[in-house]
Design a protein around this motif. Structure first.
Motif, short mmCIF file in Angstrom:
data_model
loop_
_atom_site.label_atom_id
_atom_site.label_comp_id
_atom_site.label_asym_id
_atom_site.label_seq_id
_atom_site.Cartn_x
_atom_site.Cartn_y
_atom_site.Cartn_z
N GLY A 73 -6.26 -24.07 29.98
CA GLY A 73 -5.03 -23.51 30.24
C GLY A 73 -4.16 -22.23 29.92
O GLY A 73 -3.53 -22.24 29.93
N GLU A 74 -4.69 -22.22 28.24
CA GLU A 74 -4.06 -21.47 27.78
C GLU A 74 -5.02 -19.85 27.41
O GLU A 74 -5.50 -20.09 28.80
N MET A 75 -3.59 -18.34 27.25
CA MET A 75 -3.80 -17.82 27.80
C MET A 75 -4.90 -17.07 26.56
O MET A 75 -4.20 -17.22 25.08
N GLN A 84 -8.00 -15.30 20.56
CA GLN A 84 -6.67 -15.83 19.79
C GLN A 84 -5.83 -16.88 20.97
O GLN A 84 -5.20 -15.69 21.86
N SER A 85 -5.36 -17.65 21.00
CA SER A 85 -4.52 -18.52 21.53
C SER A 85 -3.03 -17.54 21.57
O SER A 85 -2.88 -17.71 20.61
N ASP A 86 -2.32 -17.31 22.94
CA ASP A 86 -1.31 -16.99 22.79
C ASP A 86 -0.31 -17.71 22.63
O ASP A 86 0.65 -17.76 21.81
N ASP A 87 -0.33 -18.48 22.37
CA ASP A 87 0.10 -20.07 22.11
C ASP A 87 0.26 -20.61 20.60
O ASP A 87 0.98 -20.88 19.86
N ASN A 88 -0.84 -20.25 20.32
CA ASN A 88 -1.87 -21.60 19.30
C ASN A 88 -2.12 -20.66 18.78
O ASN A 88 -3.41 -20.60 19.07
N GLU A 125 -1.98 -17.87 39.98
CA GLU A 125 -3.22 -17.40 39.48
C GLU A 125 -2.56 -17.40 37.78
O GLU A 125 -1.55 -17.18 37.01
N ASN A 126 -3.75 -17.25 36.31
CA ASN A 126 -3.22 -18.02 35.32
C ASN A 126 -4.52 -17.03 34.34
O ASN A 126 -5.45 -16.59 35.26
N TYR A 127 -2.94 -15.99 33.21
CA TYR A 127 -4.36 -15.58 32.71
C TYR A 127 -5.66 -16.35 31.92
O TYR A 127 -4.82 -17.15 30.57
N TYR A 128 -6.99 -16.27 31.78
CA TYR A 128 -7.87 -17.09 30.55
C TYR A 128 -7.68 -15.44 29.42
O TYR A 128 -7.76 -16.14 28.51
N ILE A 129 -7.80 -14.63 29.81
CA ILE A 129 -7.74 -13.35 28.80
C ILE A 129 -6.93 -12.26 29.41
O ILE A 129 -7.09 -12.00 30.38
N TYR A 130 -6.42 -11.82 28.95
CA TYR A 130 -5.15 -10.72 28.56
C TYR A 130 -4.73 -9.61 27.90
O TYR A 130 -4.84 -10.09 26.00
N ASN A 131 -5.26 -8.30 27.68
CA ASN A 131 -5.39 -7.73 27.39
C ASN A 131 -5.08 -6.46 27.65
O ASN A 131 -4.54 -5.19 27.10
N GLY A 132 -3.19 -6.77 27.87
CA GLY A 132 -2.48 -5.76 28.43
C GLY A 132 -2.59 -5.82 30.18
O GLY A 132 -3.19 -5.78 30.87
N THR A 161 -3.93 -30.11 32.34
CA THR A 161 -4.08 -29.04 31.47
C THR A 161 -4.35 -27.80 31.96
O THR A 161 -3.74 -26.92 31.47
N THR A 162 -4.99 -28.08 32.33
CA THR A 162 -5.21 -26.84 33.41
C THR A 162 -4.28 -26.40 34.91
O THR A 162 -3.96 -24.50 35.28
N GLY A 163 -3.65 -26.69 35.71
CA GLY A 163 -2.78 -26.55 36.82
C GLY A 163 -3.92 -26.66 37.87
O GLY A 163 -3.18 -25.41 38.87
N ILE A 164 -5.00 -26.33 37.42
CA ILE A 164 -5.55 -25.74 38.82
C ILE A 164 -5.71 -27.54 39.10
O ILE A 164 -6.02 -28.74 39.36
N PRO A 165 -5.03 -27.22 40.69
CA PRO A 165 -4.69 -29.28 41.44
C PRO A 165 -6.37 -29.29 42.34
O PRO A 165 -7.29 -28.78 42.45
N ASP A 166 -6.54 -30.12 42.25
CA ASP A 166 -8.18 -31.67 44.15
C ASP A 166 -7.23 -31.19 44.60
O ASP A 166 -6.79 -31.04 45.61
#
Length: 186
Positions: A73-75, A84-88, A125-132, A161-166
């Motif tokens: 669930g991290e970006m 590298q994780s944006d949060d950790n 929508e969630n970013y998995y990898i974000y570069n700008g 964890t991810t926010g992706i629901p069933d």
């Protein structure tokens, strides 16, 4: 005699100029045609990347699907040496998707983002990898990946964890994730 010599020299000069004009292209490669050509090449590169990552032998999950299932669930952001994780900041990303991006995109100066879009009541929508933020000449390539309940294991934990629901608890279908790869020239 001098007049005949001058006419011959002028004729030779005209022939040389005509040959030079015929041999070179006079139409300038404007920025719009150059951008269209580069966008077309980047689009094909992106399609090939997603096709290669989504390929799997019969009965096995593709590398792309494995990354979605293993996602926490991290970006992640490219810091110049790794994702590298944006949060950790101690959490870094690795695997076949990262290897492909480093080999194809990073080494060739192609900026990239990967987003996971999935069905919810409001769409998400969630970013998995974000570069700008992408430039105006960015291309977006997408690929749909079907997740089943057996792929994610504990559905409640995966959703937390991810926010992706069933999306349908009465069937084995968990959700459909639209992987959007955005590429642009830096």
């Amino acid at each position: 005699m001098h007049t005949l010599e001058a006419i011959m020299a002028a004729t030779i000069m005209v022939v040389i100029i005509l040959f030079a004009v015929q041999a070179t292209s006079l139409t300038p490669l404007t920025s719009s045609t150059a951008n269209a050509h580069i966008e077309s090449q980047i689009y094909i590169i992106g399609q090939d990347m997603l096709t290669a990552l989504d390929h799997a032998p019969y009965g096995q999950n593709s590398d792309l699907k494995k990354d979605i299932v293993d996602w926490n669930g991290e970006m992640y952001v490219w810091n110049g040496t790794h994702y590298q994780s944006d949060d950790n900041k101690n959490n870094s990303l690795d695997g076949p998707v990262v290897d492909m991006l480093e080999l194809v995109a990073v080494e060739n100066g192609i900026a990239h983002n990967i987003q996971f879009s999935y069905s919810t009541a409001s769409g998400r929508e969630n970013y998995y990898i974000y570069n700008g933020d992408p430039s105006d000449n960015a291309v977006i390539i997408s690929r749909k990946v079907l997740l089943s309940d057996s792929d994610v294991g504990n559905t409640t934990s995966y959703e937390t964890t991810t926010g992706i629901p069933d999306i349908d608890t009465t069937t084995a279908l968990y959700n459909i994730v639209d992987v959007k790869l955005t590429l642009w020239r830096m």
